[in-house]
Write a protein that holds these residues in place. Structure first.
Motif, PDB file in Angstrom:
ATOM      1  N   ARG A  22       0.819  -1.214   0.000  1.00 49.23           N
ATOM      2  CA  ARG A  22       0.000   0.000   0.000  1.00 49.23           C
ATOM      3  C   ARG A  22       0.854   1.267   0.000  1.00 49.23           C
ATOM      4  NH1 ARG A  22      -4.632  -0.575  -1.872  1.00 49.23           N
ATOM      5  NH2 ARG A  22      -5.279   1.278  -0.758  1.00 49.23           N
ATOM      6  N   LYS A  23       2.177   1.106  -0.100  1.00 44.79           N
ATOM      7  CA  LYS A  23       3.133   2.216  -0.170  1.00 44.79           C
ATOM      8  C   LYS A  23       3.099   3.093   1.082  1.00 44.79           C
ATOM      9  CE  LYS A  23       3.728   2.110  -5.061  1.00 44.79           C
ATOM     10  NZ  LYS A  23       4.314   0.817  -5.044  1.00 44.79           N
ATOM     11  N   LEU A  24       3.023   2.426   2.242  1.00 42.85           N
ATOM     12  CA  LEU A  24       3.072   3.133   3.514  1.00 42.85           C
ATOM     13  C   LEU A  24       4.454   3.045   4.147  1.00 42.85           C
ATOM     14  CD1 LEU A  24      -0.354   1.985   5.001  1.00 42.85           C
ATOM     15  CD2 LEU A  24       0.183   4.113   3.806  1.00 42.85           C
ATOM     16  N   ILE A  25       5.206   2.009   3.807  1.00 36.83           N
ATOM     17  CA  ILE A  25       6.580   1.841   4.261  1.00 36.83           C
ATOM     18  C   ILE A  25       7.420   1.363   3.082  1.00 36.83           C
ATOM     19  CG2 ILE A  25       6.093   1.414   6.702  1.00 36.83           C
ATOM     20  CD1 ILE A  25       6.475  -1.590   6.033  1.00 36.83           C
ATOM     21  N   PHE A  26       8.729   1.578   3.193  1.00 36.63           N
ATOM     22  CA  PHE A  26       9.614   1.279   2.069  1.00 36.63           C
ATOM     23  C   PHE A  26      10.878   0.584   2.565  1.00 36.63           C
ATOM     24  CE2 PHE A  26       7.007   4.956   1.230  1.00 36.63           C
ATOM     25  CZ  PHE A  26       6.436   4.635   0.013  1.00 36.63           C
ATOM     26  N   PRO A  27      10.800  -0.722   2.806  1.00 34.45           N
ATOM     27  CA  PRO A  27      12.002  -1.432   3.251  1.00 34.45           C
ATOM     28  C   PRO A  27      13.005  -1.554   2.113  1.00 34.45           C
ATOM     29  CG  PRO A  27      10.251  -2.991   2.823  1.00 34.45           C
ATOM     30  CD  PRO A  27       9.652  -1.616   2.670  1.00 34.45           C
ATOM     31  N   GLU A  28      14.253  -1.765   2.501  1.00 35.73           N
ATOM     32  CA  GLU A  28      15.278  -2.068   1.507  1.00 35.73           C
ATOM     33  C   GLU A  28      15.378  -3.572   1.394  1.00 35.73           C
ATOM     34  OE1 GLU A  28      18.915  -0.170   2.655  1.00 35.73           O
ATOM     35  OE2 GLU A  28      18.102   1.829   2.281  1.00 35.73           O
ATOM     36  N   ARG A  29      16.063  -4.042   0.375  1.00 36.21           N
ATOM     37  CA  ARG A  29      16.279  -5.475   0.185  1.00 36.21           C
ATOM     38  C   ARG A  29      17.755  -5.787   0.357  1.00 36.21           C
ATOM     39  NH1 ARG A  29      11.757  -8.875  -0.991  1.00 36.21           N
ATOM     40  NH2 ARG A  29      10.059  -7.435  -1.407  1.00 36.21           N
ATOM     41  N   ASP A  70      11.026   2.891  10.545  1.00 35.63           N
ATOM     42  CA  ASP A  70       9.975   2.068   9.943  1.00 35.63           C
ATOM     43  C   ASP A  70       9.119   1.396  11.023  1.00 35.63           C
ATOM     44  OD1 ASP A  70      10.796   2.605   7.298  1.00 35.63           O
ATOM     45  OD2 ASP A  70      12.173   0.884   7.291  1.00 35.63           O
ATOM     46  N   VAL A  71       9.780   0.913  12.081  1.00 31.65           N
ATOM     47  CA  VAL A  71       9.054   0.269  13.188  1.00 31.65           C
ATOM     48  C   VAL A  71       8.092   1.271  13.817  1.00 31.65           C
ATOM     49  CG1 VAL A  71       9.292  -0.781  15.478  1.00 31.65           C
ATOM     50  CG2 VAL A  71      10.852  -1.445  13.633  1.00 31.65           C
ATOM     51  N   GLU A  72       8.576   2.493  14.068  1.00 35.84           N
ATOM     52  CA  GLU A  72       7.706   3.528  14.638  1.00 35.84           C
ATOM     53  C   GLU A  72       6.537   3.831  13.706  1.00 35.84           C
ATOM     54  OE1 GLU A  72      10.466   6.717  15.253  1.00 35.84           O
ATOM     55  OE2 GLU A  72      11.124   5.928  17.196  1.00 35.84           O
ATOM     56  N   THR A  73       6.816   3.922  12.414  1.00 35.69           N
ATOM     57  CA  THR A  73       5.766   4.184  11.434  1.00 35.69           C
ATOM     58  C   THR A  73       4.735   3.060  11.430  1.00 35.69           C
ATOM     59  OG1 THR A  73       7.267   5.471  10.050  1.00 35.69           O
ATOM     60  CG2 THR A  73       5.300   4.596   8.978  1.00 35.69           C
ATOM     61  N   LEU A  74       5.196   1.820  11.480  1.00 39.18           N
ATOM     62  CA  LEU A  74       4.271   0.676  11.488  1.00 39.18           C
ATOM     63  C   LEU A  74       3.388   0.676  12.729  1.00 39.18           C
ATOM     64  CD1 LEU A  74       6.623  -2.048  10.059  1.00 39.18           C
ATOM     65  CD2 LEU A  74       4.411  -1.376   9.089  1.00 39.18           C
ATOM     66  N   ILE A  75       3.939   1.024  13.872  1.00 42.08           N
ATOM     67  CA  ILE A  75       3.137   1.099  15.093  1.00 42.08           C
ATOM     68  C   ILE A  75       2.076   2.188  14.950  1.00 42.08           C
ATOM     69  CG2 ILE A  75       3.209   1.716  17.547  1.00 42.08           C
ATOM     70  CD1 ILE A  75       5.994   0.277  17.604  1.00 42.08           C
ATOM     71  N   ASP A  76       2.478   3.321  14.386  1.00 39.49           N
ATOM     72  CA  ASP A  76       1.540   4.418  14.149  1.00 39.49           C
ATOM     73  C   ASP A  76       0.439   3.995  13.176  1.00 39.49           C
ATOM     74  OD1 ASP A  76       0.684   7.131  14.511  1.00 39.49           O
ATOM     75  OD2 ASP A  76       1.572   7.633  12.561  1.00 39.49           O
ATOM     76  N   ILE A  77       0.831   3.302  12.110  1.00 36.84           N
ATOM     77  CA  ILE A  77      -0.140   2.803  11.129  1.00 36.84           C
ATOM     78  C   ILE A  77      -1.121   1.851  11.798  1.00 36.84           C
ATOM     79  CG2 ILE A  77      -0.415   1.314   9.093  1.00 36.84           C
ATOM     80  CD1 ILE A  77       2.317   2.491   8.128  1.00 36.84           C
ATOM     81  N   ALA A  78      -0.617   0.911  12.591  1.00 37.44           N
ATOM     82  CA  ALA A  78      -1.473  -0.073  13.267  1.00 37.44           C
ATOM     83  C   ALA A  78      -2.468   0.623  14.189  1.00 37.44           C
ATOM     84  CB  ALA A  78      -0.622  -1.073  14.044  1.00 37.44           C
ATOM     85  N   ASN A  79      -2.005   1.632  14.911  1.00 35.13           N
ATOM     86  CA  ASN A  79      -2.905   2.372  15.809  1.00 35.13           C
ATOM     87  C   ASN A  79      -3.994   3.091  15.022  1.00 35.13           C
ATOM     88  OD1 ASN A  79      -1.527   1.580  18.123  1.00 35.13           O
ATOM     89  ND2 ASN A  79      -0.199   3.370  18.122  1.00 35.13           N
ATOM     90  N   LYS A  80      -3.610   3.699  13.926  1.00 29.79           N
ATOM     91  CA  LYS A  80      -4.593   4.401  13.096  1.00 29.79           C
ATOM     92  C   LYS A  80      -5.597   3.419  12.485  1.00 29.79           C
ATOM     93  CE  LYS A  80      -2.060   8.568  11.717  1.00 29.79           C
ATOM     94  NZ  LYS A  80      -1.356   8.774  12.935  1.00 29.79           N
ATOM     95  N   ARG A  81      -5.120   2.269  12.037  1.00 29.29           N
ATOM     96  CA  ARG A  81      -6.017   1.260  11.463  1.00 29.29           C
ATOM     97  C   ARG A  81      -7.024   0.780  12.504  1.00 29.29           C
ATOM     98  NH1 ARG A  81      -7.742   0.561   7.265  1.00 29.29           N
ATOM     99  NH2 ARG A  81      -7.648  -1.694   7.165  1.00 29.29           N
ATOM    100  N   GLU A  82      -6.564   0.619  13.759  1.00 30.74           N
ATOM    101  CA  GLU A  82      -7.484   0.215  14.832  1.00 30.74           C
ATOM    102  C   GLU A  82      -8.559   1.267  15.057  1.00 30.74           C
ATOM    103  OE1 GLU A  82      -5.556  -0.902  18.469  1.00 30.74           O
ATOM    104  OE2 GLU A  82      -4.445  -2.527  17.493  1.00 30.74           O
TER     105      GLU A  82
END
Length: 107
Positions: A35-42, A54-66
């Motif tokens: 969904r282009k919310l985070i951009f990990p490297e390979r 990225d971890v902080e962003t994912l936690i923020d995303i999860a909270n918003k989704r809830e």
């Protein structure tokens, strides 16, 4: 401050560790990437690598989704925040260049 920034932005964390840190499944994490919310490297082997930011962003995303916020809205908010941060960084850089040019030192 620069050291803090570098450790936060270095992409060295595996998806499994990110899953443990955030409580999200690996599938959810990959979905947020789709969904282009985070951009990990390979890595050279193709595995995803994440940063502490990225971890902080994912936690923020999860909270918003809830809270019921849609991914499109989150993406728009993240873009606005990045643009604002970029503008602030650019202003800081220009101010630093002006200070250096005119010999102004911070006290």
């Amino acid at each position: 401050m620069e050291r803090e920034s570098s450790y936060k932005t270095r992409k060295v964390i595996s998806i499994g560790t990110v899953s443990e840190l955030t409580g999200l499944s690996e599938r959810q994490i990959r979905y947020y990437e789709e969904r282009k919310l985070i951009f990990p490297e390979r890595s050279e082997r193709g595995s995803r690598k994440y940063s502490f930011s990225d971890v902080e962003t994912l936690i923020d995303i999860a909270n918003k989704r809830e809270e019921g916020v849609r991914t499109e809205e989150i993406r728009s908010e993240l873009k606005r925040k990045k643009k604002k941060d970029d503008q602030a960084s650019r202003s800081k850089m220009i101010q630093g260049q002006l200070n250096a040019q005119f010999g102004i030192r911070k006290k």
